[in-house]
Design an enzyme around this catalytic site. Structure first.
Site, PDB file in Angstrom:
ATOM      1  N   HIS A  82      -4.992  -0.941  -5.167  1.00  0.00           N
ATOM      2  CA  HIS A  82      -5.721   0.091  -4.269  1.00  0.00           C
ATOM      3  C   HIS A  82      -6.585   1.003  -4.889  1.00  0.00           C
ATOM      4  O   HIS A  82      -5.852   1.496  -6.110  1.00  0.00           O
ATOM      5  CB  HIS A  82      -4.521   1.018  -3.577  1.00  0.00           C
ATOM      6  CG  HIS A  82      -3.781  -0.003  -2.480  1.00  0.00           C
ATOM      7  ND1 HIS A  82      -2.650  -0.796  -2.898  1.00  0.00           N
ATOM      8  CD2 HIS A  82      -4.100  -0.463  -1.358  1.00  0.00           C
ATOM      9  CE1 HIS A  82      -2.393  -1.608  -2.016  1.00  0.00           C
ATOM     10  NE2 HIS A  82      -3.253  -1.287  -0.969  1.00  0.00           N
TER      11      HIS A  82
ATOM     12  N   ASP B  17      -2.899  -7.348  -5.793  1.00  0.00           N
ATOM     13  CA  ASP B  17      -3.297  -6.170  -5.039  1.00  0.00           C
ATOM     14  C   ASP B  17      -3.636  -5.175  -5.694  1.00  0.00           C
ATOM     15  O   ASP B  17      -3.185  -5.187  -6.998  1.00  0.00           O
ATOM     16  CB  ASP B  17      -1.872  -5.696  -4.147  1.00  0.00           C
ATOM     17  CG  ASP B  17      -2.213  -5.313  -2.952  1.00  0.00           C
ATOM     18  OD1 ASP B  17      -3.498  -4.913  -2.533  1.00  0.00           O
ATOM     19  OD2 ASP B  17      -1.260  -4.952  -2.054  1.00  0.00           O
TER      20      ASP B  17
ATOM     21  N   GLN C 149       0.746 -10.893  -3.711  1.00  0.00           N
ATOM     22  CA  GLN C 149      -0.632 -10.438  -3.712  1.00  0.00           C
ATOM     23  C   GLN C 149      -0.933  -9.978  -4.836  1.00  0.00           C
ATOM     24  O   GLN C 149      -0.407  -9.326  -5.725  1.00  0.00           O
ATOM     25  CB  GLN C 149      -0.717  -9.233  -2.451  1.00  0.00           C
ATOM     26  CG  GLN C 149      -0.611  -9.803  -1.263  1.00  0.00           C
ATOM     27  CD  GLN C 149      -0.910  -8.692  -0.160  1.00  0.00           C
ATOM     28  OE1 GLN C 149      -0.181  -7.543  -0.148  1.00  0.00           O
ATOM     29  NE2 GLN C 149      -1.445  -8.882   0.858  1.00  0.00           N
TER      30      GLN C 149
ATOM     31  N   LYS D 248     -14.394  -4.317   6.569  1.00  0.00           N
ATOM     32  CA  LYS D 248     -13.900  -5.166   5.346  1.00  0.00           C
ATOM     33  C   LYS D 248     -14.909  -6.261   4.978  1.00  0.00           C
ATOM     34  O   LYS D 248     -15.855  -6.782   5.625  1.00  0.00           O
ATOM     35  CB  LYS D 248     -12.615  -5.789   5.574  1.00  0.00           C
ATOM     36  CG  LYS D 248     -12.528  -6.666   7.084  1.00  0.00           C
ATOM     37  CD  LYS D 248     -11.376  -7.504   6.834  1.00  0.00           C
ATOM     38  CE  LYS D 248     -11.431  -8.295   8.039  1.00  0.00           C
ATOM     39  NZ  LYS D 248     -10.304  -9.268   8.202  1.00  0.00           N
TER      40      LYS D 248
ATOM     41  N   CYS E 245       0.881  -1.178   0.282  1.00  0.00           N
ATOM     42  CA  CYS E 245      -0.023   0.056  -0.074  1.00  0.00           C
ATOM     43  C   CYS E 245       0.682   1.391  -0.013  1.00  0.00           C
ATOM     44  O   CYS E 245       0.529   2.231  -0.726  1.00  0.00           O
ATOM     45  CB  CYS E 245      -1.099   0.058   1.258  1.00  0.00           C
ATOM     46  SG  CYS E 245      -0.883  -1.347   2.448  1.00  0.00           S
TER      47      CYS E 245
ATOM     48  N   ARG F  99       6.536 -11.634   4.755  1.00  0.00           N
ATOM     49  CA  ARG F  99       5.947 -11.305   6.414  1.00  0.00           C
ATOM     50  C   ARG F  99       6.612 -12.381   6.979  1.00  0.00           C
ATOM     51  O   ARG F  99       6.611 -13.603   6.650  1.00  0.00           O
ATOM     52  CB  ARG F  99       4.572 -11.682   6.354  1.00  0.00           C
ATOM     53  CG  ARG F  99       3.800 -10.301   5.356  1.00  0.00           C
ATOM     54  CD  ARG F  99       2.460 -10.378   5.441  1.00  0.00           C
ATOM     55  NE  ARG F  99       1.564  -9.369   4.565  1.00  0.00           N
ATOM     56  CZ  ARG F  99       0.514  -9.228   4.468  1.00  0.00           C
ATOM     57  NH1 ARG F  99      -0.351 -10.108   5.010  1.00  0.00           N
ATOM     58  NH2 ARG F  99       0.073  -8.413   3.477  1.00  0.00           N
TER      59      ARG F  99
ATOM     60  N   HIS G 238      -8.427  -1.482  -0.060  1.00  0.00           N
ATOM     61  CA  HIS G 238      -7.470  -2.312  -0.298  1.00  0.00           C
ATOM     62  C   HIS G 238      -8.251  -3.539  -0.972  1.00  0.00           C
ATOM     63  O   HIS G 238      -9.363  -3.781  -0.367  1.00  0.00           O
ATOM     64  CB  HIS G 238      -6.733  -2.888   0.785  1.00  0.00           C
ATOM     65  CG  HIS G 238      -6.230  -1.822   1.506  1.00  0.00           C
ATOM     66  ND1 HIS G 238      -4.923  -1.523   1.714  1.00  0.00           N
ATOM     67  CD2 HIS G 238      -6.686  -0.971   2.420  1.00  0.00           C
ATOM     68  CE1 HIS G 238      -4.737  -0.627   2.696  1.00  0.00           C
ATOM     69  NE2 HIS G 238      -5.626  -0.176   2.936  1.00  0.00           N
TER      70      HIS G 238
END
Length: 642
Positions: free
Chosen positions: A389, A387, A385, A469, A338, A367, A515
């Site tokens: 945004h 991903d 990911q 979420k 992000c 991670r 996200h």
RNA sequence: GCCGGCGUAGCUCAAUAGGCAGAGCGUGGGAUUUGUAAUCCCAAGGUUGAGGGUUCAAGCCCCUCCGCCGGCUCCA
């Protein structure tokens, strides 16, 4: 009091009496299924032992029979008591924790000075059979706290005492069977003999009440059914699950490698796995560009201060790899994408007309997961990911969420995932932003779900501190659910990075961030896919789509010609021209789960045709190659699959 | 991270009570020229996860570490 039992009729139940007082009367009524296991009242299960409160009006009970899902729950609850009784008889100094039912069975947490072994389990199972054979009747009593404490302190059940101390006086109930007493809310069966099939499956350590600082108990897992046949079917299902294990298939089919010399939780995508990933990625990018996402790339490390600004250092450090220092500056391996996307947003002044801005990236993050939680591809330390945004205005939030949901559903459908469990997590106790904006966002999430006609459950207070979420779990062919997709509204990061856009009045406004990940991570999704397809990937994904097999050496040059033609037609094709029997070569291709085999012998060569054997065993003889090419092209598009 | 189990050839697994490390598959070579899920022969392949200890002798017993598996906790 008057009660009505469906299929049985109206009855008078003396006040304070359990339903089992009606058994003699009920037995007189002949119904096809006999006596029920228990009853349903609204969404509660009521067993034979629980007295009905006097004030209950219009009591209409629905009988539950062995085939009902609720009946299994009752059965397994009793099964866990039988397990506990068996353990207490064999190991009197054992102390009982809790013994609930779970999705596919039950467990009981038990403290004992030494671990239980496989041999112990066998012994316990034998004892269990004795208890079942005795057909002990169960009974329920309600106690006040003092009496309950007296009973369980005499039994030296310290965990039970701890529970009792936290209970309301009014709700302390115990169930007995033979000599055995357990603190329990129920519901339960009438007698232990109703448990027809019970099997203990495993033992594992589990913290008392799930807290790490609490002592560790031994959790014995088991499952139980009304019928031996069901148990057998369940054990076969377990076998099937084992066969589909992506770790095993990943090795057998050479899809990926996790090697201890590379590092735990770090994945090497082998050529065949990488080909599958490429198909997924290609489709992903194409679909995102179509929907006006903008593709970006960002680095794997960045200055650590970035994570100070984002707040990750405050609430996420324990999941981050340690920092590294170079030229007096501190760098950090990224756990999330992000902040980078935020900088891309901030690269220039944005106007309300520019929004929404949708930035997407297949972003690899690292991670640090605790060593005990790693699991094949489903839980790793480095993963990519899918991903994105979305930066949007408040008035655009709902439409954006609908767009994301639409994309999720479209995408998952491609892989045959059409059943979901959806959870909407709402404002937790600790949160940023105003309650008003939370309400607005929650409403937007809800109406987006409703707009797409998706059923969902609300997880109250389970949202992340920065926003509500939606989590989406997909159901695979074996009926198991996997969490992959997540859609999160964020009020926090726009604040922390001071994101703005220029509004219609030439003033600054703060955008909202969404996200979202559709597949979650490519690693996890791949793991799920492997198990979902049992390694037999559909044509468009299969790393090798077609294999050309020759029957004798005489056919090699013909085989080579066919191979080249398939190759130049753009298919992923390979060849097996070894001097082996055709059945041997078919077997190898079959084990590699290749969708199409082309078999070429003298017959085919003379007639200039091909024989095709599909992965499912189906044979297509005397085809022209052009016929096959046409057939294959129709299978190429993933979206045409459904 | 915690608890328990496990770690032998690329894979799956064997090795009496502590006594010369083995098989099948796969791989390489050879023979065979085969019609829809395993043809035969030969060969290579190992510091038994790593390090230390006990012992005349350790794959096996003890200690430390690493990794994996099943859970707990946590999560994409």
């Amino acid at each position: 009091m008057k009660i009505h039992i469906k299929e049985f009729g109206d009855f008078h139940l003396p006040s304070g009496q359990p339903l089992k007082t009606l058994i003699p009367e009920l037995k007189k009524i002949k119904t096809p299924k006999g006596l029920p296991v228990a009853f349903k009242f609204n969404s509660d299960i009521i067993d034979w032992h629980t007295p009905i409160p006097d004030e209950t009006k219009d009591l209409i009970l629905e009988p539950i029979y062995p085939n009902d899902k609720e009946a299994l729950e009752v059965l397994r609850h009793t099964a866990s008591h039988i397990l506990a009784q068996a353990v207490k008889e064999l190991f009197p100094e054992a102390q009982l924790g809790i013994g609930p039912t779970i999705e596919e069975g039950f467990y009981y947490d038990i403290s004992y000075p030494r671990p239980f072994t496989e041999d112990d389990l066998a012994l316990i199972e034998k004892k269990i059979q004795e208890i079942i054979k005795k057909n002990l009747p169960l009974d329920r009593k309600v106690l006040n706290r003092k009496d309950a404490e007296a009973i369980f302190s005499k039994l030296n059940e310290n965990f039970k005492l701890e529970l009792i101390r936290e209970f309301d006086d009014s709700q302390i109930s115990i169930y007995t069977q033979g000599e055995f007493i357990d603190l329990c809310r129920g519901p339960h069966l009438l007698t232990t003999g109703q448990v027809k099939a019970l099997k203990l499956l495993s033992v594992a350590g589990a913290y008392w009440r799930g807290e790490e600082r609490n002592p560790m108990l031994w959790r014995i897992y088991g499952t139980a059914f009304f019928d031996e046949k069901d148990l057998k079917a369940y054990l076969e299902h377990l076998e099937e699950v084992k066969k589909r294990d992506h770790r095993k298939l990943g090795k057998d089919l050479e899809l990926f490698l996790i090697d201890e010399d590379i590092g735990p939780g770090l994945v090497l995508w082998l050529p065949k796995g990488a080909l599958i990933r490429k198909q997924i990625e290609d489709l992903w990018r194409e679909e995102h560009l179509k929907r006006d996402y903008q593709l970006v790339f960002t680095p794997h490390i960045a200055l650590r201060d970035l994570w100070k600004t984002s707040g990750h250092l405050d609430f996420y450090v324990e999941n981050m790899y340690p920092s590294m220092e170079l030229e007096n500056r501190v760098y950090q391996l990224k756990p999330m994408n992000c902040p980078f996307h935020i900088f891309i947003y901030n690269q220039k002044r944005r106007s309300y007309r520019d929004l929404p801005i949708r930035l997407c990236e297949l972003g690899t993050v690292y991670r640090f997961e605790r060593s005990g939680v790693l699991h094949g591809l489903l839980r790793v330390r480095g993963f990519t990911q899918d991903d994105a945004h979305i930066f949007c205005r408040e008035d655009q939030l709902e439409e954006e969420l609908i767009g994301v949901l639409d994309l999720v559903i479209t995408f998952l459908k491609v892989f045959g995932f059409e059943e979901y469990q959806i959870f909407l997590s709402t404002r937790p106790e600790k949160f940023v932003g105003s309650p008003e904006i939370w309400d607005k966002a929650e409403r937007a999430l809800k109406s987006a779900l409703e707009n797409k006609e998706l059923a969902y459950q609300i997880d109250p207070g389970e949202g992340v501190f920065y926003g509500p979420k939606i989590d989406l779990k997909i159901k695979d062919t074996l009926g198991r659910f996997w969490q992959c997709s997540t859609i999160q509204v964020d009020f926090n990061l726009p604040e922390r990075f001071d994101l703005v856009y220029v509004n219609e009045e030439n003033k600054f406004s703060r955008p909202i961030m969404i996200h979202r990940a559709l597949l979650g991570s490519l690693e996890r999704f791949f793991g799920v896919l492997i198990e979902h397809y049992a390694g037999a990937f559909p044509f468009w994904l299969a790393p090798i789509q077609v294999r050309v097999l020759t029957i004798t050496d005489r056919n090699v040059s013909y085989g080579e010609k066919i191979f080249q033609e398939l190759k130049s037609a753009g298919f992923r094709v390979d060849k097996d021209f070894k001097g082996e029997k055709i059945s041997y070569k078919i077997r190898s291709a079959q084990l590699e789960k290749i969708p199409y085999m082309i078999i070429l012998g003298d017959k085919e060569e003379q007639a200039q045709t091909i024989s095709v054997r599909k992965r499912n065993g189906e044979l297509l003889q005397n085809l022209k190659l052009s016929d096959l090419l046409q057939l294959l092209k129709s299978e190429l598009s993933p979206l045409s699959l459904h």
